[in-house]
Design a protein around this motif. Structure first.
Motif, PDB file in Angstrom:
ATOM      1  N   MET A 105       0.847  -1.193   0.000  1.00  0.00           N
ATOM      2  CA  MET A 105       0.000   0.000   0.000  1.00  0.00           C
ATOM      3  C   MET A 105       0.889   1.252   0.000  1.00  0.00           C
ATOM      4  N   ASP A 106       0.536   2.227  -0.820  1.00  0.00           N
ATOM      5  CA  ASP A 106       1.272   3.488  -0.853  1.00  0.00           C
ATOM      6  C   ASP A 106       1.115   4.186   0.498  1.00  0.00           C
ATOM      7  N   ILE A 107       2.188   4.793   0.956  1.00  0.00           N
ATOM      8  CA  ILE A 107       2.156   5.397   2.291  1.00  0.00           C
ATOM      9  C   ILE A 107       1.164   6.563   2.353  1.00  0.00           C
ATOM     10  N   PHE A 108       0.984   7.258   1.229  1.00  0.00           N
ATOM     11  CA  PHE A 108       0.068   8.396   1.225  1.00  0.00           C
ATOM     12  C   PHE A 108      -1.393   7.966   1.252  1.00  0.00           C
ATOM     13  N   SER A 109      -1.649   6.667   1.134  1.00  0.00           N
ATOM     14  CA  SER A 109      -3.023   6.159   1.239  1.00  0.00           C
ATOM     15  C   SER A 109      -3.435   5.932   2.686  1.00  0.00           C
ATOM     16  N   ARG A 110      -2.494   6.068   3.601  1.00  0.00           N
ATOM     17  CA  ARG A 110      -2.807   5.836   5.013  1.00  0.00           C
ATOM     18  C   ARG A 110      -3.734   6.914   5.552  1.00  0.00           C
ATOM     19  N   SER A 111      -4.514   6.533   6.538  1.00  0.00           N
ATOM     20  CA  SER A 111      -5.384   7.493   7.218  1.00  0.00           C
ATOM     21  C   SER A 111      -4.541   8.437   8.062  1.00  0.00           C
ATOM     22  N   ALA A 112      -5.170   9.519   8.519  1.00  0.00           N
ATOM     23  CA  ALA A 112      -4.459  10.478   9.367  1.00  0.00           C
ATOM     24  C   ALA A 112      -3.977   9.795  10.651  1.00  0.00           C
ATOM     25  N   SER A 113      -4.804   8.925  11.235  1.00  0.00           N
ATOM     26  CA  SER A 113      -4.405   8.266  12.490  1.00  0.00           C
ATOM     27  C   SER A 113      -3.272   7.266  12.244  1.00  0.00           C
ATOM     28  N   SER A 114      -3.303   6.572  11.122  1.00  0.00           N
ATOM     29  CA  SER A 114      -2.231   5.630  10.794  1.00  0.00           C
ATOM     30  C   SER A 114      -0.927   6.378  10.499  1.00  0.00           C
ATOM     31  N   SER A 115      -1.047   7.521   9.826  1.00  0.00           N
ATOM     32  CA  SER A 115       0.137   8.354   9.543  1.00  0.00           C
ATOM     33  C   SER A 115       0.760   8.844  10.836  1.00  0.00           C
ATOM     34  N   ARG A 116      -0.089   9.304  11.745  1.00  0.00           N
ATOM     35  CA  ARG A 116       0.418   9.811  13.030  1.00  0.00           C
ATOM     36  C   ARG A 116       1.096   8.697  13.822  1.00  0.00           C
ATOM     37  N   LYS A 117       0.508   7.505  13.819  1.00  0.00           N
ATOM     38  CA  LYS A 117       1.097   6.382  14.539  1.00  0.00           C
ATOM     39  C   LYS A 117       2.470   6.028  13.957  1.00  0.00           C
ATOM     40  N   PHE A 118       2.571   6.007  12.634  1.00  0.00           N
ATOM     41  CA  PHE A 118       3.829   5.700  11.952  1.00  0.00           C
ATOM     42  C   PHE A 118       4.907   6.718  12.329  1.00  0.00           C
ATOM     43  N   ILE A 119       4.546   7.997  12.304  1.00  0.00           N
ATOM     44  CA  ILE A 119       5.499   9.058  12.646  1.00  0.00           C
ATOM     45  C   ILE A 119       5.881   8.975  14.125  1.00  0.00           C
ATOM     46  N   ASP A 120       4.883   8.850  14.998  1.00  0.00           N
ATOM     47  CA  ASP A 120       5.156   8.800  16.441  1.00  0.00           C
ATOM     48  C   ASP A 120       6.056   7.622  16.809  1.00  0.00           C
ATOM     49  N   GLU A 121       5.753   6.452  16.277  1.00  0.00           N
ATOM     50  CA  GLU A 121       6.543   5.262  16.621  1.00  0.00           C
ATOM     51  C   GLU A 121       7.968   5.354  16.080  1.00  0.00           C
ATOM     52  N   THR A 122       8.103   5.899  14.874  1.00  0.00           N
ATOM     53  CA  THR A 122       9.437   6.035  14.293  1.00  0.00           C
ATOM     54  C   THR A 122      10.266   7.044  15.078  1.00  0.00           C
ATOM     55  N   VAL A 123       9.650   8.165  15.436  1.00  0.00           N
ATOM     56  CA  VAL A 123      10.370   9.199  16.190  1.00  0.00           C
ATOM     57  C   VAL A 123      10.760   8.671  17.572  1.00  0.00           C
ATOM     58  N   THR A 124       9.884   7.925  18.223  1.00  0.00           N
ATOM     59  CA  THR A 124      10.208   7.342  19.527  1.00  0.00           C
ATOM     60  C   THR A 124      11.436   6.440  19.423  1.00  0.00           C
ATOM     61  N   ALA A 125      11.474   5.633  18.360  1.00  0.00           N
ATOM     62  CA  ALA A 125      12.638   4.759  18.150  1.00  0.00           C
ATOM     63  C   ALA A 125      13.892   5.574  17.867  1.00  0.00           C
ATOM     64  N   LEU A 126      13.769   6.625  17.058  1.00  0.00           N
ATOM     65  CA  LEU A 126      14.922   7.455  16.718  1.00  0.00           C
ATOM     66  C   LEU A 126      15.469   8.196  17.937  1.00  0.00           C
ATOM     67  N   LEU A 127      14.590   8.612  18.835  1.00  0.00           N
ATOM     68  CA  LEU A 127      15.030   9.300  20.050  1.00  0.00           C
ATOM     69  C   LEU A 127      15.858   8.390  20.952  1.00  0.00           C
ATOM     70  N   SER A 128      15.652   7.074  20.826  1.00  0.00           N
ATOM     71  CA  SER A 128      16.422   6.142  21.669  1.00  0.00           C
ATOM     72  C   SER A 128      17.716   5.685  20.979  1.00  0.00           C
ATOM     73  N   ALA A 129      17.896   6.020  19.702  1.00  0.00           N
ATOM     74  CA  ALA A 129      19.107   5.603  18.980  1.00  0.00           C
ATOM     75  C   ALA A 129      20.319   6.368  19.509  1.00  0.00           C
ATOM     76  N   GLU A 130      21.435   5.665  19.671  1.00  0.00           N
ATOM     77  CA  GLU A 130      22.660   6.319  20.133  1.00  0.00           C
ATOM     78  C   GLU A 130      23.834   6.099  19.187  1.00  0.00           C
TER      79      GLU A 130
END
Length: 199
Positions: free
Chosen positions: A1-26
């Motif tokens: 599925m194209d990423i731009f087909s995601r709903s607003a809530s799915s987009s937010r979840k994808f961004i939030d989860e990725t950023v949370t992981a990136l904040l823990s990267a060292e």
């Protein structure tokens, strides 16, 4: 599925989860792995939309600046392809992230930034300020600046008025590096380029 087909809530979840992981990267490797997984979610169709928006931006510029800037307009996608060529076979930089405090500062407000000025649209196609377009930009340049140690703009890129990014030895000088301090999300605030002392 194209990423731009995601709903607003799915987009937010994808961004939030990725950023949370990136904040823990060292480490560079951990950061590159997380960025690579996130960028792998963008399909060729998503990349075409992003490239189309970049082209439209350039087409709106007045000449002669448009002619000078055009060779640099696809730098975002060029940097993406360069990263993916290294990421897919597992060629990533080793060592710790050089500035963990700045790395965390880069990411902490990204979810909020991605959803700023996003309202309902009559257009069924993704807009240039789509949260996942903004996130793509942040992902690519996080790798460029923090992991690879590059700058937010390529050497030689022109600005209106004839100013350009230039390099002297190992130092990259930018004529606008210190002019974006009032915009917390501007890449300039995280870029390793130095303010050009001539401007």
């Amino acid at each position: 599925m194209d990423i731009f087909s995601r709903s607003a809530s799915s987009s937010r979840k994808f961004i939030d989860e990725t950023v949370t992981a990136l904040l823990s990267a060292e480490s560079n490797q951990a950061a590159a792995e997380i960025i690579g997984r996130a960028l792998s979610a963008y399909t060729v169709f998503d990349l075409q939309y992003i490239g189309g928006h970049l082209k439209c931006e350039v087409d709106r510029l007045p000449n002669p600046y448009r002619r000078m800037y055009k060779p640099f307009c696809m730098d975002l996608l060029d940097q993406y392809h360069e990263f993916m060529q290294d990421y897919r076979p597992g060629i990533v930089c080793s060592g710790p992230l050089s500035d963990l405090d700045l790395w965390k500062k880069y990411w902490v407000d990204v979810p909020e930034y991605c959803f700023q000025n996003v309202g309902p649209s009559e257009n069924s196609l993704p807009t240039q300020n789509h949260p996942l377009s903004k996130f793509f930009y942040r992902l690519v340049f996080a790798y460029v600046m923090f992991v690879k140690g590059g700058c937010g703009h390529p050497v030689g890129m022109p600005f209106p008025g004839g100013l350009r990014i230039r390099q002297v030895g190992d130092i990259v000088y930018c004529p606008i590096r210190d002019r974006e301090k009032d915009l917390p999300q501007a890449l300039c605030n995280f870029c390793p380029a130095k303010q050009d002392p001539d401007y």
